[in-house]
Design a protein around this motif. Structure first.
Motif, PDB file in Angstrom:
ATOM      1  N   ASN A   2      52.282  67.800 -22.560  1.00  0.00           N
ATOM      2  CA  ASN A   2      52.385  66.706 -21.903  1.00  0.00           C
ATOM      3  C   ASN A   2      53.228  66.764 -20.466  1.00  0.00           C
ATOM      4  O   ASN A   2      54.514  67.613 -20.505  1.00  0.00           O
ATOM      5  CB  ASN A   2      53.583  65.898 -22.878  1.00  0.00           C
ATOM      6  CG  ASN A   2      54.065  64.616 -22.337  1.00  0.00           C
ATOM      7  OD1 ASN A   2      53.399  64.372 -21.391  1.00  0.00           O
ATOM      8  ND2 ASN A   2      55.075  63.924 -23.124  1.00  0.00           N
ATOM      9  N   ASN A   3      52.608  66.716 -19.379  1.00  0.00           N
ATOM     10  CA  ASN A   3      53.212  67.003 -18.198  1.00  0.00           C
ATOM     11  C   ASN A   3      54.001  66.002 -17.717  1.00  0.00           C
ATOM     12  O   ASN A   3      54.632  66.310 -16.320  1.00  0.00           O
ATOM     13  CB  ASN A   3      52.209  67.662 -17.161  1.00  0.00           C
ATOM     14  CG  ASN A   3      51.100  66.902 -17.247  1.00  0.00           C
ATOM     15  OD1 ASN A   3      51.080  65.692 -17.637  1.00  0.00           O
ATOM     16  ND2 ASN A   3      49.987  67.153 -16.976  1.00  0.00           N
ATOM     17  N   LEU A   4      54.122  64.896 -18.284  1.00  0.00           N
ATOM     18  CA  LEU A   4      54.930  63.669 -17.647  1.00  0.00           C
ATOM     19  C   LEU A   4      56.487  63.910 -18.249  1.00  0.00           C
ATOM     20  O   LEU A   4      56.656  63.807 -19.551  1.00  0.00           O
ATOM     21  CB  LEU A   4      54.454  62.393 -17.952  1.00  0.00           C
ATOM     22  CG  LEU A   4      53.669  61.648 -17.012  1.00  0.00           C
ATOM     23  CD1 LEU A   4      53.266  62.524 -15.635  1.00  0.00           C
ATOM     24  CD2 LEU A   4      52.728  60.601 -17.352  1.00  0.00           C
TER      25      LEU A   4
END
Length: 426
Positions: A2-4
RNA sequence: GCGGGCGUCGCCAAGUGGUUAAGGCAGCGGCUUGUGGCGCCGCUAUUCGGGGGUUCGAAUCCCCUCGCUCGCCCCA
Protein backbone atom coordinates in the motif's frame (compact mmCIF):
# COMPACT_ATOMS: atom_id res chain seq x y z
CA UNK A 1 1.50 -3.34 -0.70
CA UNK A 2 0.00 0.00 0.00
CA UNK A 3 1.93 3.01 -1.20
CA UNK A 4 -0.74 5.55 -0.38
CA UNK A 5 -0.05 6.95 3.04
CA UNK A 6 -1.17 9.81 5.16
CA UNK A 7 0.89 12.95 4.74
CA UNK A 8 3.84 13.56 6.96
CA UNK A 9 2.92 15.10 10.25
CA UNK A 10 -0.72 14.08 9.99
CA UNK A 11 -2.29 11.26 11.93
CA UNK A 12 -5.33 9.05 11.80
CA UNK A 13 -7.19 8.94 15.06
CA UNK A 14 -8.47 5.40 15.32
CA UNK A 15 -11.48 4.25 17.33
CA UNK A 16 -9.47 3.03 20.30
CA UNK A 17 -7.57 6.30 20.64
CA UNK A 18 -10.72 8.33 20.18
CA UNK A 19 -12.21 6.95 23.37
CA UNK A 20 -9.66 9.05 25.22
CA UNK A 21 -10.22 12.08 22.97
CA UNK A 22 -13.96 11.92 23.38
CA UNK A 23 -13.78 11.56 27.14
CA UNK A 24 -11.39 14.47 27.44
CA UNK A 25 -13.35 16.61 25.02
CA UNK A 26 -16.55 16.10 26.91
CA UNK A 27 -14.91 17.34 30.11
CA UNK A 28 -13.56 20.35 28.23
CA UNK A 29 -17.00 21.20 26.87
CA UNK A 30 -18.53 20.76 30.29
CA UNK A 31 -16.02 23.11 31.91
CA UNK A 32 -16.50 25.72 29.21
CA UNK A 33 -20.23 25.54 29.46
CA UNK A 34 -20.00 26.00 33.22
CA UNK A 35 -18.08 29.22 32.65
CA UNK A 36 -20.67 30.27 30.09
CA UNK A 37 -18.18 30.32 27.28
CA UNK A 38 -19.91 29.82 23.93
CA UNK A 39 -18.69 27.74 21.06
CA UNK A 40 -17.80 29.29 17.71
CA UNK A 41 -16.85 27.44 14.53
CA UNK A 42 -14.97 29.15 11.76
CA UNK A 43 -13.65 27.76 8.47
CA UNK A 44 -10.30 26.05 8.58
CA UNK A 45 -9.25 27.91 5.45
CA UNK A 46 -9.00 31.67 5.23
CA UNK A 47 -7.54 34.36 3.04
CA UNK A 48 -3.78 34.35 3.51
CA UNK A 49 -3.84 38.04 4.30
CA UNK A 50 -5.78 37.46 7.47
CA UNK A 51 -2.88 35.65 9.05
CA UNK A 52 -0.24 37.91 7.56
CA UNK A 53 -1.89 40.94 9.05
CA UNK A 54 -3.06 39.28 12.23
CA UNK A 55 -0.15 37.18 13.35
CA UNK A 56 2.62 39.32 11.88
CA UNK A 57 4.66 38.78 8.76
CA UNK A 58 7.96 38.44 10.54
CA UNK A 59 6.80 35.67 12.82
CA UNK A 60 7.98 32.14 12.14
CA UNK A 61 4.43 30.95 11.80
CA UNK A 62 3.68 33.28 8.94
CA UNK A 63 7.06 33.49 7.30
CA UNK A 64 7.77 29.80 7.01
CA UNK A 65 5.12 27.55 8.47
CA UNK A 66 1.89 28.22 6.62
CA UNK A 67 0.10 25.90 4.24
CA UNK A 68 -0.66 28.43 1.55
CA UNK A 69 -1.98 27.78 -1.95
CA UNK A 70 -3.82 29.46 -4.79
CA UNK A 71 -7.35 28.24 -5.37
CA UNK A 72 -8.93 27.95 -8.80
CA UNK A 73 -9.87 31.59 -8.68
CA UNK A 74 -6.24 32.56 -8.07
CA UNK A 75 -6.99 33.63 -4.50
CA UNK A 76 -4.27 33.02 -1.97
CA UNK A 77 -5.70 30.74 0.70
CA UNK A 78 -4.16 29.40 3.88
CA UNK A 79 -5.02 26.53 6.17
CA UNK A 80 -5.33 28.18 9.55
CA UNK A 81 -2.16 27.96 11.65
CA UNK A 82 -4.01 29.14 14.75
CA UNK A 83 -7.51 30.14 15.75
CA UNK A 84 -7.47 33.64 17.14
CA UNK A 85 -7.27 35.54 13.86
CA UNK A 86 -10.23 33.61 12.45
CA UNK A 87 -12.36 34.17 15.50
CA UNK A 88 -11.63 37.88 15.43
CA UNK A 89 -12.44 37.99 11.73
CA UNK A 90 -15.71 36.16 12.31
CA UNK A 91 -16.70 38.60 15.00
CA UNK A 92 -15.99 41.57 12.81
CA UNK A 93 -17.81 40.07 9.84
CA UNK A 94 -20.83 39.24 11.94
CA UNK A 95 -21.01 42.73 13.38
CA UNK A 96 -20.18 41.75 16.93
CA UNK A 97 -16.94 43.61 17.44
CA UNK A 98 -18.58 46.61 19.00
CA UNK A 99 -20.85 44.53 21.17
CA UNK A 100 -20.31 43.81 24.79
CA UNK A 101 -18.13 41.18 26.31
CA UNK A 102 -17.96 37.88 24.46
CA UNK A 103 -16.53 34.65 25.71
CA UNK A 104 -15.91 32.17 22.93
CA UNK A 105 -14.26 28.81 22.47
CA UNK A 106 -13.36 26.73 19.46
CA UNK A 107 -11.83 23.35 18.95
CA UNK A 108 -10.39 21.91 15.78
CA UNK A 109 -7.45 21.23 13.54
CA UNK A 110 -4.66 23.73 12.87
CA UNK A 111 -1.90 23.43 10.29
CA UNK A 112 1.74 24.39 10.45
CA UNK A 113 4.42 23.19 8.10
CA UNK A 114 7.11 22.13 10.54
CA UNK A 115 9.27 19.12 11.12
CA UNK A 116 7.21 16.78 13.27
CA UNK A 117 8.52 15.60 16.61
CA UNK A 118 7.16 14.63 20.01
CA UNK A 119 4.07 16.73 20.67
CA UNK A 120 4.27 18.47 17.35
CA UNK A 121 2.50 17.67 14.13
CA UNK A 122 1.65 19.45 10.92
CA UNK A 123 -2.01 18.96 11.50
CA UNK A 124 -2.72 19.31 15.19
CA UNK A 125 -5.69 20.25 17.30
CA UNK A 126 -6.31 23.12 19.60
CA UNK A 127 -8.92 24.17 22.05
CA UNK A 128 -8.93 27.94 22.07
CA UNK A 129 -10.74 30.37 24.34
CA UNK A 130 -11.08 34.08 23.61
CA UNK A 131 -12.51 36.71 25.95
CA UNK A 132 -13.24 39.68 23.76
CA UNK A 133 -14.28 43.21 24.68
CA UNK A 134 -12.75 43.83 28.07
CA UNK A 135 -9.40 45.28 28.99
CA UNK A 136 -10.00 44.71 32.66
CA UNK A 137 -7.33 42.68 34.45
CA UNK A 138 -10.24 40.75 35.93
CA UNK A 139 -10.75 39.33 32.49
CA UNK A 140 -7.12 38.15 32.44
CA UNK A 141 -7.49 36.52 35.81
CA UNK A 142 -10.73 34.82 34.85
CA UNK A 143 -9.20 33.42 31.70
CA UNK A 144 -5.99 32.20 33.28
CA UNK A 145 -7.94 30.65 36.07
CA UNK A 146 -10.18 28.87 33.57
CA UNK A 147 -7.17 27.43 31.75
CA UNK A 148 -5.67 26.32 35.03
CA UNK A 149 -8.88 24.76 36.30
CA UNK A 150 -9.45 22.84 33.09
CA UNK A 151 -6.03 21.24 33.37
CA UNK A 152 -6.61 20.49 37.04
CA UNK A 153 -9.98 18.97 36.29
CA UNK A 154 -8.26 16.60 33.92
CA UNK A 155 -6.00 15.52 36.75
CA UNK A 156 -2.79 16.74 35.21
CA UNK A 157 0.01 17.07 37.72
CA UNK A 158 3.24 19.01 37.83
CA UNK A 159 2.25 21.95 35.68
CA UNK A 160 4.06 25.26 35.66
CA UNK A 161 2.32 28.50 34.97
CA UNK A 162 4.61 31.23 33.78
CA UNK A 163 3.49 34.79 33.28
CA UNK A 164 4.91 38.05 32.09
CA UNK A 165 3.71 41.44 31.03
CA UNK A 166 4.72 42.92 27.72
CA UNK A 167 3.15 46.27 28.48
CA UNK A 168 1.23 48.28 25.94
CA UNK A 169 2.52 49.16 22.50
CA UNK A 170 4.35 52.19 23.75
CA UNK A 171 6.10 50.35 26.57
CA UNK A 172 7.09 47.66 24.22
CA UNK A 173 8.44 50.01 21.61
CA UNK A 174 10.51 51.89 24.16
CA UNK A 175 11.93 48.67 25.40
CA UNK A 176 12.54 47.29 21.95
CA UNK A 177 14.52 50.36 20.92
CA UNK A 178 16.72 50.19 23.94
CA UNK A 179 17.10 46.44 23.61
CA UNK A 180 18.08 46.67 19.94
CA UNK A 181 20.65 49.27 20.83
CA UNK A 182 22.10 46.95 23.40
CA UNK A 183 22.00 44.00 21.01
CA UNK A 184 23.83 45.92 18.37
CA UNK A 185 26.57 46.91 20.72
CA UNK A 186 26.97 43.25 21.70
CA UNK A 187 26.32 41.90 18.24
CA UNK A 188 29.51 39.89 17.92
CA UNK A 189 28.88 38.05 21.14
CA UNK A 190 25.49 36.75 20.08
CA UNK A 191 24.95 33.30 18.63
CA UNK A 192 24.22 33.16 14.91
CA UNK A 193 20.48 32.57 15.25
CA UNK A 194 20.13 35.50 17.57
CA UNK A 195 22.15 37.74 15.27
CA UNK A 196 19.66 37.03 12.53
CA UNK A 197 16.81 38.00 14.76
CA UNK A 198 18.12 41.38 15.82
CA UNK A 199 16.45 43.07 12.87
CA UNK A 200 13.67 40.61 12.27
CA UNK A 201 12.24 39.81 15.63
CA UNK A 202 14.49 41.01 18.46
CA UNK A 203 12.24 40.15 21.38
CA UNK A 204 12.46 36.50 20.53
CA UNK A 205 16.14 36.57 21.41
CA UNK A 206 15.06 36.69 25.03
CA UNK A 207 13.77 33.15 24.64
CA UNK A 208 16.94 31.68 23.18
CA UNK A 209 18.15 28.35 24.45
CA UNK A 210 21.75 29.22 23.63
CA UNK A 211 23.33 29.32 27.04
CA UNK A 212 26.07 31.79 26.17
CA UNK A 213 23.58 34.25 24.83
CA UNK A 214 21.38 33.62 27.86
CA UNK A 215 24.33 34.47 30.03
CA UNK A 216 25.01 37.62 28.09
CA UNK A 217 21.39 38.66 28.42
CA UNK A 218 21.80 39.01 32.15
CA UNK A 219 23.24 42.44 31.45
CA UNK A 220 20.62 43.43 28.92
CA UNK A 221 17.84 45.89 29.62
CA UNK A 222 14.78 44.20 31.09
CA UNK A 223 11.31 44.67 29.71
CA UNK A 224 9.68 45.22 33.05
CA UNK A 225 11.79 48.33 33.67
CA UNK A 226 10.14 49.94 30.66
CA UNK A 227 6.55 49.34 31.68
CA UNK A 228 4.52 52.41 32.51
CA UNK A 229 3.09 52.72 35.99
CA UNK A 230 -0.31 51.90 34.59
CA UNK A 231 0.96 48.69 33.01
CA UNK A 232 2.77 47.75 36.19
CA UNK A 233 -0.33 48.29 38.30
CA UNK A 234 -2.33 46.18 35.95
CA UNK A 235 0.22 43.41 36.11
CA UNK A 236 0.42 43.61 39.89
CA UNK A 237 -3.32 43.27 40.20
CA UNK A 238 -3.29 40.10 38.16
CA UNK A 239 -0.55 38.59 40.26
CA UNK A 240 -2.40 39.48 43.45
CA UNK A 241 -5.50 37.78 42.20
CA UNK A 242 -3.66 34.66 41.17
CA UNK A 243 -2.18 34.52 44.64
CA UNK A 244 -5.62 34.91 46.11
CA UNK A 245 -6.86 32.05 43.94
CA UNK A 246 -3.90 29.98 45.08
CA UNK A 247 -2.83 29.42 41.52
CA UNK A 248 0.93 29.00 41.64
CA UNK A 249 2.81 30.95 39.01
CA UNK A 250 6.34 31.87 38.11
CA UNK A 251 7.20 35.29 36.78
CA UNK A 252 9.32 34.96 33.68
CA UNK A 253 10.57 38.32 32.43
CA UNK A 254 11.81 36.66 29.27
CA UNK A 255 8.53 35.14 28.24
CA UNK A 256 7.55 36.97 25.05
CA UNK A 257 5.85 34.35 22.85
CA UNK A 258 6.07 34.19 19.12
CA UNK A 259 3.05 35.98 17.80
CA UNK A 260 3.21 39.70 17.24
CA UNK A 261 -0.19 40.55 18.55
CA UNK A 262 0.41 40.08 22.26
CA UNK A 263 0.28 43.02 24.67
CA UNK A 264 0.34 43.13 28.46
CA UNK A 265 -0.30 39.66 29.81
CA UNK A 266 1.48 36.69 28.27
CA UNK A 267 1.37 33.28 29.88
CA UNK A 268 2.28 29.72 29.29
CA UNK A 269 1.54 26.49 31.06
CA UNK A 270 4.22 23.85 30.64
CA UNK A 271 4.83 20.32 31.74
CA UNK A 272 8.13 18.58 32.25
CA UNK A 273 6.59 15.39 30.88
CA UNK A 274 6.32 16.60 27.31
CA UNK A 275 9.93 16.57 26.19
CA UNK A 276 11.16 19.62 24.39
CA UNK A 277 7.70 20.77 23.29
CA UNK A 278 6.71 21.49 26.84
CA UNK A 279 3.96 24.04 26.37
CA UNK A 280 0.49 22.61 26.73
CA UNK A 281 -1.27 25.95 26.96
CA UNK A 282 -0.21 29.35 25.75
CA UNK A 283 -1.99 32.63 25.71
CA UNK A 284 -2.01 36.31 26.18
CA UNK A 285 -3.71 39.61 25.70
CA UNK A 286 -4.12 41.10 22.23
CA UNK A 287 -5.59 44.56 22.57
CA UNK A 288 -4.63 45.77 19.12
CA UNK A 289 -5.43 42.78 16.96
CA UNK A 290 -9.08 43.47 16.35
CA UNK A 291 -8.46 46.99 15.14
CA UNK A 292 -5.54 45.77 13.08
CA UNK A 293 -7.76 43.30 11.26
CA UNK A 294 -10.36 45.98 10.61
CA UNK A 295 -12.74 45.94 13.55
CA UNK A 296 -13.44 48.48 16.21
CA UNK A 297 -10.78 49.09 18.77
CA UNK A 298 -11.56 46.27 21.14
CA UNK A 299 -9.35 44.60 23.72
CA UNK A 300 -9.20 40.86 24.16
CA UNK A 301 -7.33 37.99 25.72
CA UNK A 302 -7.18 34.32 24.88
CA UNK A 303 -5.36 31.03 25.19
CA UNK A 304 -5.01 27.81 23.28
CA UNK A 305 -4.44 24.32 24.56
CA UNK A 306 -2.75 21.79 22.30
CA UNK A 307 -4.93 18.70 22.34
CA UNK A 308 -2.28 16.21 21.24
CA UNK A 309 -0.08 17.39 24.07
CA UNK A 310 -3.02 17.29 26.41
CA UNK A 311 -3.67 13.66 25.45
CA UNK A 312 -0.07 12.85 26.29
CA UNK A 313 -0.60 14.27 29.75
CA UNK A 314 -3.95 12.89 30.83
CA UNK A 315 -3.79 9.52 32.48
CA UNK A 316 -5.19 6.22 31.42
CA UNK A 317 -8.40 6.81 33.33
CA UNK A 318 -9.75 8.57 30.29
CA UNK A 319 -9.37 5.48 28.17
CA UNK A 320 -12.31 3.68 29.69
CA UNK A 321 -14.97 2.84 27.19
CA UNK A 322 -18.53 1.74 27.64
CA UNK A 323 -19.06 -1.92 27.00
CA UNK A 324 -21.70 -3.34 24.74
CA UNK A 325 -24.93 -3.87 26.67
CA UNK A 326 -26.63 -6.41 24.45
CA UNK A 327 -25.17 -8.71 21.83
CA UNK A 328 -27.82 -10.26 19.62
CA UNK A 329 -27.12 -13.79 18.49
CA UNK A 330 -29.31 -15.07 15.72
CA UNK A 331 -29.50 -18.06 13.43
CA UNK A 332 -31.95 -18.63 10.63
CA UNK A 333 -34.04 -16.40 8.37
CA UNK A 334 -36.86 -15.73 10.76
CA UNK A 335 -34.43 -15.15 13.61
CA UNK A 336 -32.48 -12.60 11.57
CA UNK A 337 -35.61 -10.62 10.87
CA UNK A 338 -36.45 -10.65 14.56
CA UNK A 339 -32.92 -9.62 15.43
CA UNK A 340 -33.22 -6.57 13.20
CA UNK A 341 -36.45 -5.65 14.85
CA UNK A 342 -34.96 -6.01 18.30
CA UNK A 343 -31.86 -4.11 17.45
CA UNK A 344 -33.98 -1.25 16.17
CA UNK A 345 -36.14 -1.39 19.27
CA UNK A 346 -33.11 -1.31 21.58
CA UNK A 347 -31.75 1.77 19.88
CA UNK A 348 -34.63 3.68 21.41
CA UNK A 349 -33.37 2.97 24.88
CA UNK A 350 -29.97 4.10 26.10
CA UNK A 351 -28.54 0.72 25.29
CA UNK A 352 -25.48 -0.18 23.23
CA UNK A 353 -26.36 -3.02 20.94
CA UNK A 354 -24.42 -5.20 18.58
CA UNK A 355 -26.14 -7.59 16.21
CA UNK A 356 -24.19 -10.55 14.93
CA UNK A 357 -24.39 -10.62 11.15
CA UNK A 358 -22.04 -13.55 10.56
CA UNK A 359 -24.69 -16.22 10.17
CA UNK A 360 -22.32 -18.67 11.80
CA UNK A 361 -23.25 -21.29 14.32
CA UNK A 362 -24.69 -20.27 17.64
CA UNK A 363 -21.65 -21.46 19.54
CA UNK A 364 -19.41 -19.40 17.31
CA UNK A 365 -21.55 -16.35 17.87
CA UNK A 366 -21.38 -16.96 21.59
CA UNK A 367 -17.62 -17.01 21.42
CA UNK A 368 -17.67 -13.70 19.64
CA UNK A 369 -20.08 -12.24 22.17
CA UNK A 370 -17.73 -13.31 24.89
CA UNK A 371 -14.80 -11.64 23.26
CA UNK A 372 -16.48 -8.28 22.90
CA UNK A 373 -17.24 -8.14 26.62
CA UNK A 374 -20.95 -7.63 26.31
CA UNK A 375 -22.98 -7.28 29.47
CA UNK A 376 -25.74 -9.49 28.13
CA UNK A 377 -26.79 -11.50 25.14
CA UNK A 378 -29.99 -12.15 23.30
CA UNK A 379 -30.28 -15.50 21.61
CA UNK A 380 -32.73 -16.08 18.81
CA UNK A 381 -32.34 -19.53 17.32
CA UNK A 382 -34.79 -21.48 15.26
CA UNK A 383 -36.69 -22.71 18.31
CA UNK A 384 -37.16 -19.21 19.69
CA UNK A 385 -37.99 -17.83 16.29
CA UNK A 386 -40.80 -20.31 15.83
CA UNK A 387 -42.38 -19.18 19.07
CA UNK A 388 -41.72 -15.50 18.31
CA UNK A 389 -39.55 -15.29 21.40
CA UNK A 390 -36.01 -14.45 22.32
CA UNK A 391 -33.84 -15.49 25.21
CA UNK A 392 -31.99 -12.74 27.07
CA UNK A 393 -29.23 -13.56 29.49
CA UNK A 394 -26.80 -11.71 31.73
CA UNK A 395 -23.42 -12.65 30.45
CA UNK A 396 -20.94 -11.81 33.15
CA UNK A 397 -20.06 -14.92 35.08
CA UNK A 398 -22.83 -17.48 35.19
CA UNK A 399 -26.14 -18.41 33.74
CA UNK A 400 -28.17 -17.36 36.74
CA UNK A 401 -30.15 -14.64 35.16
CA UNK A 402 -31.95 -15.59 32.03
CA UNK A 403 -35.37 -14.87 30.66
CA UNK A 404 -37.51 -15.70 27.70
CA UNK A 405 -39.45 -12.75 26.37
CA UNK A 406 -41.95 -12.42 23.59
CA UNK A 407 -40.86 -10.28 20.68
CA UNK A 408 -43.72 -7.83 21.24
CA UNK A 409 -43.49 -7.72 25.00
CA UNK A 410 -41.91 -4.29 25.37
CA UNK A 411 -42.73 -4.08 29.05
CA UNK A 412 -40.95 -7.32 29.70
CA UNK A 413 -37.91 -6.10 27.79
CA UNK A 414 -37.85 -2.74 29.56
CA UNK A 415 -38.12 -4.37 32.92
CA UNK A 416 -35.25 -6.65 32.08
CA UNK A 417 -33.04 -3.83 30.85
CA UNK A 418 -32.86 -2.55 34.42
CA UNK A 419 -30.48 -5.41 35.06
CA UNK A 420 -27.84 -3.89 32.82
CA UNK A 421 -28.60 -0.23 33.26
CA UNK A 422 -29.43 0.42 36.91
CA UNK A 423 -30.51 4.01 36.54
CA UNK A 424 -32.41 3.26 33.41
CA UNK A 425 -35.53 5.23 32.67
CA UNK A 426 -37.64 4.83 29.57
C1' G B 1 15.01 24.14 7.02
C1' C B 2 19.43 21.52 9.87
C1' G B 3 21.51 17.21 12.79
C1' G B 4 21.21 11.98 15.43
C1' G B 5 18.51 7.08 15.85
C1' C B 6 15.12 3.69 13.44
C1' G B 7 11.77 0.90 9.59
C1' U B 8 11.03 -7.62 9.42
C1' C B 9 2.85 -10.19 9.32
C1' G B 10 -2.62 -6.14 12.36
C1' C B 11 0.73 -5.71 17.20
C1' C B 12 5.40 -7.19 19.93
C1' A B 13 9.63 -9.11 17.96
C1' A B 14 14.32 -13.08 16.44
C1' G B 15 17.49 -12.97 12.41
C1' U B 16 23.86 -8.76 10.87
C1' G B 17 25.83 -12.12 3.28
C1' G B 18 24.30 -18.76 2.00
C1' U B 19 19.32 -23.98 1.45
C1' U B 20 12.01 -23.47 3.32
C1' A B 21 12.46 -15.65 7.12
C1' A B 22 12.13 -18.11 14.57
C1' G B 23 8.64 -17.14 18.41
C1' G B 24 4.55 -14.66 21.14
C1' C B 25 -0.22 -11.88 20.95
C1' A B 26 -4.29 -11.05 17.88
C1' G B 27 -7.14 -13.31 13.68
C1' C B 28 -9.28 -17.59 11.18
C1' G B 29 -10.71 -22.92 11.18
C1' G B 30 -11.35 -27.50 14.03
C1' C B 31 -12.00 -30.75 18.51
C1' U B 32 -17.61 -29.02 20.22
C1' U B 33 -23.45 -27.96 13.19
C1' G B 34 -27.96 -24.68 19.46
C1' U B 35 -25.06 -22.63 23.49
C1' G B 36 -19.64 -18.91 25.60
C1' G B 37 -15.29 -18.08 28.80
C1' C B 38 -10.47 -22.99 29.79
C1' G B 39 -7.64 -26.45 27.07
C1' C B 40 -5.62 -28.83 22.79
C1' C B 41 -4.70 -29.08 17.31
C1' G B 42 -4.11 -26.71 12.60
C1' C B 43 -3.73 -22.24 9.23
C1' U B 44 -1.92 -17.17 8.43
C1' A B 45 5.08 -12.67 5.51
C1' U B 46 7.60 -16.11 -2.02
C1' U B 47 9.00 -11.57 1.64
C1' C B 48 11.86 -7.92 5.24
C1' G B 49 8.96 0.69 4.08
C1' G B 50 9.85 1.73 -1.50
C1' G B 51 13.38 2.03 -5.76
C1' G B 52 18.16 1.14 -7.73
C1' G B 53 23.18 -1.03 -7.15
C1' U B 54 27.29 -4.56 -5.34
C1' U B 55 27.39 -10.07 -5.20
C1' C B 56 27.16 -16.74 -7.75
C1' G B 57 23.85 -15.37 -3.56
C1' A B 58 21.10 -9.64 0.42
C1' A B 59 16.19 -8.62 5.38
C1' U B 60 21.47 -8.42 6.21
C1' C B 61 26.64 -4.22 2.39
C1' C B 62 26.23 0.73 -0.71
C1' C B 63 23.21 4.83 -2.90
C1' C B 64 18.58 7.33 -3.41
C1' U B 65 13.71 7.97 -1.61
C1' C B 66 9.51 7.71 1.79
C1' G B 67 7.98 7.38 6.69
C1' C B 68 8.61 7.24 12.04
C1' U B 69 11.39 9.06 16.13
C1' C B 70 14.57 12.38 19.08
C1' G B 71 16.98 17.13 19.27
C1' C B 72 17.72 22.38 17.01
C1' C B 73 14.51 26.29 15.26
C1' C B 74 9.64 27.56 16.73
C1' C B 75 5.23 26.72 19.14
C1' A B 76 0.03 24.07 20.98
Amino acid sequence: MNNLRNLRGTADLMPDQLIKWQNVESILREQLQRSSVKEIRTPIIEMTELFERGIGETTDVVSKEMYTFLDRGERSCTLRPEGTASVVRAIINNGLSNNSYQKLWYMGPMFRYERPQAGRQRQFHQLGVEYIGSNSPRSDVELISLAWDILQKLGIKNLNLEINSLGDIEDRENYQNSFIEWLESNYKLLDIDSQKRVKKNPLRILDTKNSETQNLLKNAPVLIDFLSQKSLDRYALIKENLDFLKIPFIENVKLVRGLDYYTHTAFEITSGELGSQATVCGGGRYDNLIKQIGGNDSPAIGFAIGLERLMLLVGKNFEIKRDIDVYIINKGMRAEAMAHKLSSKLRKYDVITEMDVSGSSISKQLKKANKCKTKSIIVIGEEEAMKNQFKIRLFSNNKDKEKIINLDDDDGLEKWLKNIIPDYSA
